[in-house]
Design a protein around this motif. Structure first.
Motif, PDB file in Angstrom:
ATOM      1  N   VAL A  69      -2.100   5.576   7.047  1.00 36.37           N
ATOM      2  CA  VAL A  69      -1.302   4.417   7.122  1.00 36.37           C
ATOM      3  C   VAL A  69      -2.273   3.191   7.436  1.00 36.37           C
ATOM      4  O   VAL A  69      -2.163   2.051   6.869  1.00 36.37           O
ATOM      5  N   VAL A  70      -3.235   3.457   8.263  1.00 39.86           N
ATOM      6  CA  VAL A  70      -4.274   2.570   8.825  1.00 39.86           C
ATOM      7  C   VAL A  70      -5.165   2.154   7.478  1.00 39.86           C
ATOM      8  O   VAL A  70      -5.581   1.148   7.265  1.00 39.86           O
ATOM      9  N   LEU A  71      -5.411   3.209   6.677  1.00 34.69           N
ATOM     10  CA  LEU A  71      -6.412   3.242   5.564  1.00 34.69           C
ATOM     11  C   LEU A  71      -5.727   2.037   4.511  1.00 34.69           C
ATOM     12  O   LEU A  71      -6.283   1.193   4.082  1.00 34.69           O
ATOM     13  N   ILE A  72      -4.211   2.320   4.578  1.00 32.21           N
ATOM     14  CA  ILE A  72      -3.628   1.728   3.128  1.00 32.21           C
ATOM     15  C   ILE A  72      -3.512   0.104   4.019  1.00 32.21           C
ATOM     16  O   ILE A  72      -3.878  -0.996   3.220  1.00 32.21           O
ATOM     17  N   ALA A  73      -3.168   0.202   5.145  1.00 29.75           N
ATOM     18  CA  ALA A  73      -3.092  -1.533   5.705  1.00 29.75           C
ATOM     19  C   ALA A  73      -4.481  -2.254   5.620  1.00 29.75           C
ATOM     20  O   ALA A  73      -4.246  -3.247   5.395  1.00 29.75           O
ATOM     21  N   VAL A  74      -5.398  -1.396   6.260  1.00 32.15           N
ATOM     22  CA  VAL A  74      -6.772  -2.192   6.237  1.00 32.15           C
ATOM     23  C   VAL A  74      -7.197  -2.634   4.733  1.00 32.15           C
ATOM     24  O   VAL A  74      -7.677  -3.822   4.481  1.00 32.15           O
ATOM     25  N   VAL A  75      -7.010  -1.719   3.724  1.00 27.94           N
ATOM     26  CA  VAL A  75      -7.461  -2.000   2.440  1.00 27.94           C
ATOM     27  C   VAL A  75      -6.660  -3.132   1.838  1.00 27.94           C
ATOM     28  O   VAL A  75      -6.929  -4.048   1.207  1.00 27.94           O
ATOM     29  N   ALA A  76      -5.256  -3.056   2.319  1.00 22.82           N
ATOM     30  CA  ALA A  76      -4.279  -4.158   1.967  1.00 22.82           C
ATOM     31  C   ALA A  76      -4.928  -5.537   2.446  1.00 22.82           C
ATOM     32  O   ALA A  76      -4.612  -6.705   1.764  1.00 22.82           O
ATOM     33  N   GLY A  77      -5.385  -5.586   3.819  1.00 16.61           N
ATOM     34  CA  GLY A  77      -5.479  -6.881   4.230  1.00 16.61           C
ATOM     35  C   GLY A  77      -6.793  -7.515   3.617  1.00 16.61           C
ATOM     36  O   GLY A  77      -6.759  -8.696   3.197  1.00 16.61           O
ATOM     37  N   PHE A  78      -7.847  -6.282   3.194  1.00 18.18           N
ATOM     38  CA  PHE A  78      -8.810  -6.982   2.396  1.00 18.18           C
ATOM     39  C   PHE A  78      -8.522  -7.409   1.227  1.00 18.18           C
ATOM     40  O   PHE A  78      -8.987  -8.456   0.705  1.00 18.18           O
ATOM     41  N   PHE A 113       0.951  -3.987   1.801  1.00 23.91           N
ATOM     42  CA  PHE A 113       1.273  -3.549   3.315  1.00 23.91           C
ATOM     43  C   PHE A 113       2.780  -2.882   3.176  1.00 23.91           C
ATOM     44  O   PHE A 113       2.841  -1.932   4.054  1.00 23.91           O
ATOM     45  N   LEU A 114       3.723  -3.280   2.149  1.00 24.70           N
ATOM     46  CA  LEU A 114       4.952  -2.387   1.979  1.00 24.70           C
ATOM     47  C   LEU A 114       4.551  -0.991   1.764  1.00 24.70           C
ATOM     48  O   LEU A 114       5.346  -0.048   2.172  1.00 24.70           O
ATOM     49  N   THR A 115       3.352  -0.673   0.897  1.00 20.76           N
ATOM     50  CA  THR A 115       3.051   0.473   0.571  1.00 20.76           C
ATOM     51  C   THR A 115       2.825   1.423   1.783  1.00 20.76           C
ATOM     52  O   THR A 115       3.111   2.384   1.968  1.00 20.76           O
ATOM     53  N   ALA A 116       2.195   0.622   2.802  1.00 21.43           N
ATOM     54  CA  ALA A 116       1.867   1.363   4.307  1.00 21.43           C
ATOM     55  C   ALA A 116       3.227   2.060   4.684  1.00 21.43           C
ATOM     56  O   ALA A 116       2.918   3.200   5.324  1.00 21.43           O
ATOM     57  N   VAL A 117       4.247   1.084   4.784  1.00 24.65           N
ATOM     58  CA  VAL A 117       5.547   1.604   5.407  1.00 24.65           C
ATOM     59  C   VAL A 117       5.975   2.776   4.536  1.00 24.65           C
ATOM     60  O   VAL A 117       6.578   3.729   4.918  1.00 24.65           O
ATOM     61  N   PHE A 118       6.121   2.510   3.118  1.00 25.88           N
ATOM     62  CA  PHE A 118       6.742   3.292   2.093  1.00 25.88           C
ATOM     63  C   PHE A 118       5.974   4.823   2.309  1.00 25.88           C
ATOM     64  O   PHE A 118       6.772   6.025   2.081  1.00 25.88           O
ATOM     65  N   ALA A 119       4.722   4.791   2.561  1.00 23.24           N
ATOM     66  CA  ALA A 119       3.824   6.078   2.989  1.00 23.24           C
ATOM     67  C   ALA A 119       4.728   7.097   3.837  1.00 23.24           C
ATOM     68  O   ALA A 119       4.437   8.455   3.802  1.00 23.24           O
ATOM     69  N   LEU A 151      -0.953  10.644  -0.247  1.00 22.63           N
ATOM     70  CA  LEU A 151      -2.090  10.507  -0.486  1.00 22.63           C
ATOM     71  C   LEU A 151      -2.212   9.876  -1.785  1.00 22.63           C
ATOM     72  O   LEU A 151      -3.480   9.229  -1.974  1.00 22.63           O
ATOM     73  N   TYR A 152      -1.614   9.790  -2.800  1.00 22.93           N
ATOM     74  CA  TYR A 152      -1.553   9.040  -4.122  1.00 22.93           C
ATOM     75  C   TYR A 152      -1.636   7.576  -3.585  1.00 22.93           C
ATOM     76  O   TYR A 152      -2.579   6.729  -4.257  1.00 22.93           O
ATOM     77  N   LEU A 153      -0.711   7.090  -2.849  1.00 26.27           N
ATOM     78  CA  LEU A 153      -0.851   5.850  -2.467  1.00 26.27           C
ATOM     79  C   LEU A 153      -2.027   5.366  -1.848  1.00 26.27           C
ATOM     80  O   LEU A 153      -2.523   4.263  -2.121  1.00 26.27           O
ATOM     81  N   ALA A 154      -2.522   6.097  -0.954  1.00 27.77           N
ATOM     82  CA  ALA A 154      -3.829   5.673  -0.318  1.00 27.77           C
ATOM     83  C   ALA A 154      -4.914   5.706  -1.185  1.00 27.77           C
ATOM     84  O   ALA A 154      -5.831   4.775  -1.106  1.00 27.77           O
ATOM     85  N   THR A 155      -4.844   6.639  -2.191  1.00 21.60           N
ATOM     86  CA  THR A 155      -6.206   6.612  -3.100  1.00 21.60           C
ATOM     87  C   THR A 155      -6.098   5.458  -4.146  1.00 21.60           C
ATOM     88  O   THR A 155      -7.003   4.753  -4.309  1.00 21.60           O
ATOM     89  N   THR A 156      -4.699   5.321  -4.599  1.00 18.83           N
ATOM     90  CA  THR A 156      -4.755   4.005  -5.586  1.00 18.83           C
ATOM     91  C   THR A 156      -4.958   2.693  -5.019  1.00 18.83           C
ATOM     92  O   THR A 156      -5.495   1.965  -5.505  1.00 18.83           O
ATOM     93  N   THR A 157      -4.538   2.599  -3.740  1.00 18.38           N
ATOM     94  CA  THR A 157      -4.650   1.494  -2.938  1.00 18.38           C
ATOM     95  C   THR A 157      -6.061   0.991  -2.841  1.00 18.38           C
ATOM     96  O   THR A 157      -6.691   0.144  -3.003  1.00 18.38           O
ATOM     97  N   THR A 158      -6.806   2.201  -2.309  1.00 23.38           N
ATOM     98  CA  THR A 158      -8.378   1.944  -2.144  1.00 23.38           C
ATOM     99  C   THR A 158      -9.009   1.891  -3.635  1.00 23.38           C
ATOM    100  O   THR A 158     -10.097   0.974  -3.778  1.00 23.38           O
ATOM    101  N   TRP A 159      -8.611   2.460  -4.667  1.00 26.24           N
ATOM    102  CA  TRP A 159      -9.250   2.302  -5.834  1.00 26.24           C
ATOM    103  C   TRP A 159      -8.990   0.891  -6.110  1.00 26.24           C
ATOM    104  O   TRP A 159      -9.957   0.345  -7.000  1.00 26.24           O
TER     105      TRP A 159
END
Length: 271
Positions: free
Chosen positions: A169-178, A221-227, A236-244
């Motif tokens: 969740v932190v990974l997705i949120a941080v990437v989302a912020g950037f 950011f909604l993706t982080a909650v959805f995860a 894992l898919y959501l975190a990977t695709t968001t970072t990509w």
């Protein structure tokens, strides 16, 4: 009706199952019990690699919006008291520029079938008439078929589970912020035409996309909650695709010159 019984979706899940199990089998001699989790990540990377042309289209759409922003602002100011005429002029401008105000929105939706397939891989007991072997795989002892919400509801939430989901969740949120800070372009607001102001049944109307763009900018950011609600494999898919997405956009923005001055030699709008 189970949506995964719908033929196109069922075939999609079966294809994803074949790919994930094949990748997992290849990885198992090297990573052991992490093979299925890594297979989901590899599948995500493969899908995103195939969608690179779509990413290019999205970046180019952003460049076009940036280039046309002065014209849009000028039209809005010029026809402020004539909203219906402003709508018409905006549509004419996009047509002349061979551009679309909707360009760049579709790529956000193209990954939904893949996410649906990954979700289906870890909630269906049988796939293609056979037992779903993926349901037995884990990540740090957590079943890939479980979710944070399910673990919390059943009282099975452990320190390991909290740590794994906290990292995701932190990974997705941080990437989302950037992503939102570095990549979200400023989009001029387009006032909607009042219902009472009509120029005729065939008069073109310019859709107000400002709200859509703002909503899309908050999607990560909604993706982080959805995860927290989907199976761990889908998280894992959501975190990977968001970072990509962040990495891809940073590279494409540099390659395509998205941050270069897009000011045209002639930005004046004529009658």
């Amino acid at each position: 009706m189970n949506i995964y019984e719908f033929l196109p979706i069922r075939l999609l899940v079966e294809a994803a199952y074949s790919v994930v199990t094949a990748i997992s089998s290849l990885l198992e001699p090297f990573v052991g019990g992490f093979s299925a989790a890594l297979a989901v990540i590899v599948l995500t990377v493969l899908v995103r690699a195939v969608l690179i042309p779509v990413g290019v289209s999205q970046v180019r759409a952003g460049i076009t919006r940036k280039r046309l922003a002065p014209k849009v602002s000028e039209l809005q100011a010029k026809y402020k008291k004539q909203p219906e005429l402003m709508q018409q002029k905006l549509m004419e401008m996009y047509k002349e520029e061979n551009a679309s105000p909707f360009a760049g929105c579709l790529p956000v939706l193209l990954q939904m079938p893949v996410l649906m397939a990954v979700y289906g891989l870890f909630i269906n007991a049988t796939i293609g008439g056979h037992a779903n072997e993926l349901l037995g795989h884990t990540l740090f002892g957590l079943p890939l078929s479980t979710s944070f919400v399910k673990l919390f509801a059943t009282g099975d939430l452990t320190g390991t589970a909290i740590t794994v989901y906290l990292v995701l969740v932190v990974l997705i949120a941080v990437v989302a912020g950037f992503s939102r800070h570095l990549l979200t372009p400023a989009t001029p607001e387009t006032p909607a035409t009042p219902a009472a102001a009509k120029t005729g049944a065939d008069a073109p109307q310019m859709p107000d996309l400002s709200g859509v763009m703002k909503t899309l900018s908050f999607m990560p950011f909604l993706t982080a909650v959805f995860a927290l609600f989907v199976p761990l494999a889908a998280a894992l898919y959501l975190a990977t695709t968001t970072t990509w997405t962040l990495g891809e956009r940073l590279i494409l923005n540099r390659v395509l010159g998205a941050h270069e001055d897009q000011t045209e030699t002639n930005t004046r709008v004529t009658d």
